[in-house]
Motif scaffolding. Structure first.
Motif, mmCIF file in Angstrom:
data_model
loop_
_atom_site.group_PDB
_atom_site.id
_atom_site.type_symbol
_atom_site.label_atom_id
_atom_site.label_comp_id
_atom_site.label_asym_id
_atom_site.label_seq_id
_atom_site.Cartn_x
_atom_site.Cartn_y
_atom_site.Cartn_z
ATOM 1 N N GLU A 55 -37.276 -84.488 -45.614
ATOM 2 C CA GLU A 55 -37.163 -85.718 -46.403
ATOM 3 C C GLU A 55 -35.713 -86.141 -46.606
ATOM 4 O O GLU A 55 -35.296 -86.488 -47.709
ATOM 5 N N GLY A 56 -34.913 -86.074 -45.542
ATOM 6 C CA GLY A 56 -33.548 -86.590 -45.586
ATOM 7 C C GLY A 56 -32.487 -85.594 -46.012
ATOM 8 O O GLY A 56 -31.313 -85.941 -46.089
ATOM 9 N N ILE A 57 -32.854 -84.353 -46.312
ATOM 10 C CA ILE A 57 -31.865 -83.350 -46.723
ATOM 11 C C ILE A 57 -31.771 -82.274 -45.647
ATOM 12 O O ILE A 57 -32.741 -81.550 -45.396
ATOM 13 N N TRP A 58 -30.588 -82.188 -45.004
ATOM 14 C CA TRP A 58 -30.360 -81.156 -43.995
ATOM 15 C C TRP A 58 -30.041 -79.840 -44.692
ATOM 16 O O TRP A 58 -29.207 -79.794 -45.599
ATOM 17 N N LEU A 59 -30.693 -78.782 -44.267
ATOM 18 C CA LEU A 59 -30.564 -77.456 -44.867
ATOM 19 C C LEU A 59 -29.115 -76.964 -44.858
ATOM 20 O O LEU A 59 -28.598 -76.522 -45.883
ATOM 21 N N ILE A 60 -28.458 -77.041 -43.692
ATOM 22 C CA ILE A 60 -27.087 -76.518 -43.590
ATOM 23 C C ILE A 60 -26.142 -77.264 -44.526
ATOM 24 O O ILE A 60 -25.346 -76.649 -45.237
ATOM 25 N N GLN A 61 -26.229 -78.566 -44.545
ATOM 26 C CA GLN A 61 -25.346 -79.357 -45.410
ATOM 27 C C GLN A 61 -25.579 -79.004 -46.880
ATOM 28 O O GLN A 61 -24.638 -78.843 -47.660
ATOM 29 N N ASN A 62 -26.834 -78.848 -47.256
ATOM 30 C CA ASN A 62 -27.180 -78.496 -48.622
ATOM 31 C C ASN A 62 -26.582 -77.140 -49.011
ATOM 32 O O ASN A 62 -25.962 -77.001 -50.067
ATOM 33 N N TYR A 63 -26.748 -76.149 -48.133
ATOM 34 C CA TYR A 63 -26.219 -74.818 -48.444
ATOM 35 C C TYR A 63 -24.701 -74.751 -48.313
ATOM 36 O O TYR A 63 -24.056 -73.964 -49.006
ATOM 37 N N ARG A 64 -24.098 -75.565 -47.445
ATOM 38 C CA ARG A 64 -22.639 -75.530 -47.287
ATOM 39 C C ARG A 64 -21.966 -75.841 -48.626
ATOM 40 O O ARG A 64 -20.994 -75.193 -48.998
ATOM 41 N N ASN A 65 -22.471 -76.819 -49.353
ATOM 42 C CA ASN A 65 -21.899 -77.163 -50.659
ATOM 43 C C ASN A 65 -22.021 -75.992 -51.632
ATOM 44 O O ASN A 65 -21.083 -75.659 -52.341
ATOM 45 N N GLN A 66 -23.208 -75.352 -51.653
ATOM 46 C CA GLN A 66 -23.422 -74.225 -52.557
ATOM 47 C C GLN A 66 -22.549 -73.030 -52.163
ATOM 48 O O GLN A 66 -21.961 -72.376 -53.027
ATOM 49 N N PHE A 67 -22.474 -72.746 -50.854
ATOM 50 C CA PHE A 67 -21.666 -71.624 -50.374
ATOM 51 C C PHE A 67 -20.203 -71.830 -50.724
ATOM 52 O O PHE A 67 -19.525 -70.918 -51.185
ATOM 53 N N SER A 68 -19.705 -73.034 -50.489
ATOM 54 C CA SER A 68 -18.301 -73.338 -50.730
ATOM 55 C C SER A 68 -17.943 -73.102 -52.195
ATOM 56 O O SER A 68 -16.918 -72.481 -52.517
ATOM 57 N N GLU A 69 -18.805 -73.569 -53.082
ATOM 58 C CA GLU A 69 -18.562 -73.404 -54.523
ATOM 59 C C GLU A 69 -18.564 -71.920 -54.898
ATOM 60 O O GLU A 69 -17.670 -71.442 -55.606
ATOM 61 N N GLN A 70 -19.540 -71.179 -54.378
ATOM 62 C CA GLN A 70 -19.667 -69.753 -54.700
ATOM 63 C C GLN A 70 -18.472 -68.957 -54.149
ATOM 64 O O GLN A 70 -17.906 -68.111 -54.842
ATOM 65 N N ILE A 71 -18.061 -69.259 -52.899
ATOM 66 C CA ILE A 71 -16.953 -68.526 -52.281
ATOM 67 C C ILE A 71 -15.641 -68.829 -53.003
ATOM 68 O O ILE A 71 -14.829 -67.937 -53.237
ATOM 69 N N SER A 72 -15.420 -70.094 -53.375
ATOM 70 C CA SER A 72 -14.164 -70.441 -54.050
ATOM 71 C C SER A 72 -14.059 -69.742 -55.399
ATOM 72 O O SER A 72 -12.967 -69.430 -55.859
ATOM 73 N N GLN A 73 -15.197 -69.453 -56.039
ATOM 74 C CA GLN A 73 -15.176 -68.770 -57.343
ATOM 75 C C GLN A 73 -15.139 -67.247 -57.203
ATOM 76 O O GLN A 73 -14.425 -66.576 -57.936
ATOM 77 N N ASN A 74 -15.924 -66.704 -56.249
ATOM 78 C CA ASN A 74 -16.133 -65.246 -56.209
ATOM 79 C C ASN A 74 -15.886 -64.600 -54.848
ATOM 80 O O ASN A 74 -16.200 -63.428 -54.675
#
Length: 197
Positions: free
Chosen positions: A164-183
């Motif tokens: 429904e218009g949401i690509w899995l990789i793009q969705n997780y890339r944002n979450q991964f980036s935030e998590q990696i920058s913090q921890n």
């Protein structure tokens, strides 16, 4: 008695052999149909048993997914910063996340659920293609799902999914980036593994 025969007939239906070198739309149709049939035939899966659904997803879908590529693209620039061991751990942790993602979607499968693949309109010689499909679930609205595939030496492999218009990789890339920058990368691996429990 009739019910028993009906179940025996369903269980006796053999899964279709998957040819990873067939046209991409046929490849996705076969993989999808095999997974749907397995879910429909499992009493535990029909009752929403997530452990059973996870096992079926692992058996019928994940062999046709390029987990390393999916994880590498989701991690983005951080992938190159990870050690080979961290990369391996990240792939395994993300595998659990993908199983949960697929299982959540497939927990709503009913006997009326069907997968219809749109005719393939891309370049048949391309090494990277998108296959469009629709999941129909009886009275519920159909859900559009697109699969991004890459031609590998072993044949087609799925590496991204659009629901429904949401690509899995793009969705997780944002979450991964935030998590990696913090921890850091180890923090991301730990967070994924905790969610997979």
């Amino acid at each position: 008695m009739l019910l028993g025969l009906g179940l025996f007939g369903a269980a006796a239906r053999a899964e279709q052999p998957v040819n990873p070198n067939s046209p991409p739309n046929e490849f996705v149709q076969t993989v999808g149909n095999n997974a749907l049939e397995a879910l429909k035939q499992s009493a535990k899966a029909r009752q929403g048993d997530l452990a059973e659904i996870n096992q079926l997803v692992d058996k019928y879908l994940l062999p046709y997914v390029d987990l390393t590529k999916t994880t590498r693209l989701a991690a983005g620039r951080y992938w190159r910063q990870a050690t080979p061991q961290q990369q391996q751990q990240l792939v395994q942790a993300f595998k659990g996340t993908l199983i949960r993602t697929y299982s959540g979607a497939l927990s709503k499968v009913t006997s009326q659920t069907s997968l219809s693949i749109a005719p393939f309109r891309g370049d048949p010689k391309a090494d990277d293609v998108v296959v469009h499909s629709q999941f129909s679930r009886g009275n519920a609205p159909a859900v559009g799902v697109d699969y991004r595939l890459e031609k590998t030496p072993q044949g087609w492999k799925i590496y991204d999914l659009n629901v429904e218009g949401i690509w899995l990789i793009q969705n997780y890339r944002n979450q991964f980036s935030e998590q990696i920058s913090q921890n850091g990368i180890d923090g991301l691996i730990q967070a994924l593994n905790q969610r997979n429990r």
